[in-house]
Design an enzyme around this catalytic site. Sequence first.
Site, PDB file in Angstrom:
ATOM      1  N   GLY A  46      15.960 -22.878 -30.246  1.00 57.59           N
ATOM      2  CA  GLY A  46      16.269 -22.224 -31.405  1.00 57.59           C
ATOM      3  C   GLY A  46      17.004 -20.920 -31.233  1.00 57.59           C
ATOM      4  O   GLY A  46      16.940 -20.424 -30.025  1.00 57.59           O
ATOM      5  N   GLN A  51      20.362 -12.754 -32.668  1.00 56.53           N
ATOM      6  CA  GLN A  51      20.501 -12.707 -31.253  1.00 56.53           C
ATOM      7  C   GLN A  51      21.978 -12.753 -30.605  1.00 56.53           C
ATOM      8  O   GLN A  51      22.178 -12.597 -29.535  1.00 56.53           O
ATOM      9  CB  GLN A  51      19.899 -14.121 -30.629  1.00 56.53           C
ATOM     10  CG  GLN A  51      18.351 -13.873 -30.790  1.00 56.53           C
ATOM     11  CD  GLN A  51      17.498 -15.437 -30.418  1.00 56.53           C
ATOM     12  OE1 GLN A  51      17.393 -16.385 -31.249  1.00 56.53           O
ATOM     13  NE2 GLN A  51      17.136 -15.354 -29.189  1.00 56.53           N
ATOM     14  N   LEU A  92      15.306 -16.981 -25.638  1.00 53.04           N
ATOM     15  CA  LEU A  92      16.909 -16.823 -25.036  1.00 53.04           C
ATOM     16  C   LEU A  92      17.235 -15.208 -24.681  1.00 53.04           C
ATOM     17  O   LEU A  92      17.981 -14.775 -23.944  1.00 53.04           O
ATOM     18  CB  LEU A  92      17.758 -17.535 -25.792  1.00 53.04           C
ATOM     19  CG  LEU A  92      17.775 -18.967 -25.710  1.00 53.04           C
ATOM     20  CD1 LEU A  92      19.018 -19.583 -26.571  1.00 53.04           C
ATOM     21  CD2 LEU A  92      18.242 -19.476 -24.419  1.00 53.04           C
ATOM     22  N   HIS A 133       9.105 -18.297 -35.066  1.00 52.05           N
ATOM     23  CA  HIS A 133       9.929 -17.275 -34.124  1.00 52.05           C
ATOM     24  C   HIS A 133      11.160 -16.832 -34.498  1.00 52.05           C
ATOM     25  O   HIS A 133      11.658 -15.669 -34.274  1.00 52.05           O
ATOM     26  CB  HIS A 133       9.865 -18.215 -32.693  1.00 52.05           C
ATOM     27  CG  HIS A 133      10.411 -17.778 -31.905  1.00 52.05           C
ATOM     28  ND1 HIS A 133       9.778 -17.418 -30.613  1.00 52.05           N
ATOM     29  CD2 HIS A 133      11.837 -17.307 -31.343  1.00 52.05           C
ATOM     30  CE1 HIS A 133      10.955 -16.601 -29.760  1.00 52.05           C
ATOM     31  NE2 HIS A 133      11.891 -16.618 -30.062  1.00 52.05           N
ATOM     32  N   GLU A 134      12.063 -17.862 -35.055  1.00 54.56           N
ATOM     33  CA  GLU A 134      13.344 -17.562 -35.334  1.00 54.56           C
ATOM     34  C   GLU A 134      13.279 -16.689 -36.661  1.00 54.56           C
ATOM     35  O   GLU A 134      14.310 -15.698 -36.898  1.00 54.56           O
ATOM     36  CB  GLU A 134      14.086 -18.896 -35.605  1.00 54.56           C
ATOM     37  CG  GLU A 134      14.294 -19.742 -34.451  1.00 54.56           C
ATOM     38  CD  GLU A 134      14.752 -19.072 -33.162  1.00 54.56           C
ATOM     39  OE1 GLU A 134      15.310 -18.044 -33.208  1.00 54.56           O
ATOM     40  OE2 GLU A 134      14.414 -19.497 -32.127  1.00 54.56           O
ATOM     41  N   HIS A 137      13.158 -13.004 -35.761  1.00 59.73           N
ATOM     42  CA  HIS A 137      14.206 -12.498 -35.220  1.00 59.73           C
ATOM     43  C   HIS A 137      14.840 -11.881 -36.314  1.00 59.73           C
ATOM     44  O   HIS A 137      15.590 -10.969 -36.185  1.00 59.73           O
ATOM     45  CB  HIS A 137      15.165 -13.356 -34.562  1.00 59.73           C
ATOM     46  CG  HIS A 137      14.947 -13.789 -33.136  1.00 59.73           C
ATOM     47  ND1 HIS A 137      14.874 -12.806 -32.001  1.00 59.73           N
ATOM     48  CD2 HIS A 137      14.538 -14.959 -32.263  1.00 59.73           C
ATOM     49  CE1 HIS A 137      14.581 -13.379 -30.923  1.00 59.73           C
ATOM     50  NE2 HIS A 137      14.353 -14.741 -31.055  1.00 59.73           N
TER      51      HIS A 137
HETATM   52  C1  QAP Z   1      12.022 -20.127 -29.458  1.00 57.53           C
HETATM   53  O1  QAP Z   1      13.334 -20.324 -27.462  1.00 57.53           O
HETATM   54  C2  QAP Z   1      10.940 -20.821 -28.963  1.00 57.53           C
HETATM   55  O2  QAP Z   1      13.221 -17.878 -20.879  1.00 57.53           O
HETATM   56  C3  QAP Z   1      13.135 -20.766 -28.971  1.00 57.53           C
HETATM   57  O3  QAP Z   1      15.187 -18.634 -19.297  1.00 57.53           O
HETATM   58  C4  QAP Z   1      10.463 -21.448 -27.724  1.00 57.53           C
HETATM   59  O4  QAP Z   1      15.054 -21.626 -27.051  1.00 57.53           O
HETATM   60  C5  QAP Z   1       9.896 -21.262 -29.958  1.00 57.53           C
HETATM   61  C6  QAP Z   1      15.133 -20.164 -22.776  1.00 57.53           C
HETATM   62  C7  QAP Z   1       9.310 -21.733 -27.336  1.00 57.53           C
HETATM   63  C8  QAP Z   1       8.730 -22.058 -29.490  1.00 57.53           C
HETATM   64  C9  QAP Z   1       8.302 -22.174 -28.287  1.00 57.53           C
HETATM   65  C10 QAP Z   1      14.123 -19.380 -22.283  1.00 57.53           C
HETATM   66  C11 QAP Z   1      16.114 -20.645 -22.044  1.00 57.53           C
HETATM   67  C12 QAP Z   1      15.135 -21.015 -24.210  1.00 57.53           C
HETATM   68  C13 QAP Z   1      14.124 -18.878 -21.137  1.00 57.53           C
HETATM   69  C14 QAP Z   1      14.267 -20.878 -26.712  1.00 57.53           C
HETATM   70  C15 QAP Z   1      15.313 -19.140 -20.329  1.00 57.53           C
HETATM   71  C16 QAP Z   1      15.936 -19.997 -20.793  1.00 57.53           C
HETATM   72  C17 QAP Z   1      14.363 -20.319 -25.436  1.00 57.53           C
HETATM   73 CO    CO Z   2      13.932 -15.755 -29.766  1.00 55.60          CO
END
Ligand code: QAP
Ligand code: CO
Length: 177
Positions: A46, A51, A92, A133-134, A137
């Site tokens: 996401g 971001q 991210l 979550h998004e 943001h």
């Molecule tokens: C939001 O997050 C989300 O730490 C999206 O080193 C995540 O795409 C919602 C990412 C989990 C619900 C559950 C994170 C990539 C990606 C890191 C992401 C990283 C590399 C996170």
């Molecule tokens: Co995020």
Amino acid sequence: MTKLDILRFPDKRLRTKAVEISTVDDNLRTFVADMFETMYEAPGIGLAATQVNYHKRLMVIDVSEDNNEPLCFINPVITHKEGIEVMQEGCLSVPGFYEDVERAESITVKALDKHGESFELTTNDLLAVCIQHEIDHLDGKLFVDYLSPLKRNRIRKKLERAEKELTGQKNRPTANL
Ligand code: QAP
Ligand code: CO
């Protein structure tokens, strides 16, 4: 296609409240394509416009295994929430950190797609959590805001240190007496 730069916590620009999008045109669709490219390459599931320092209400999500279920939400609004679910989240904009966050288990969201057509989606589990979550943001909110100040500050300090090392701007005193 352009890969966009992702802002990292504690960058203040992540605290900007995004404004509604009034017209869905080709320019916006190009930007949406850039956001998908940026998210897939990260890789992530996401990405909110906030971001990538674009402060309009737009986000992209793909929680599928094979990156073949792209979802684009413009001006998303949650119209219904049900149940409670705790899930480990990452972001991210907070690379390397994953923590449990409590959110609604099932939601209904209304939004415009990339053609400007209105749609409504009722969903649960990972997709529901990701949508919440998004949208956070877009309101200047991060998952670390749900953690204790102690945990949040630890993450902030680690990321600030990593950032300084990356940019070579480490502010070290010339003499340590
Ligand atoms: C939001 O997050 C989300 O730490 C999206 O080193 C995540 O795409 C919602 C990412 C989990 C619900 C559950 C994170 C990539 C990606 C890191 C992401 C990283 C590399 C996170
Ligand atoms: Co995020």
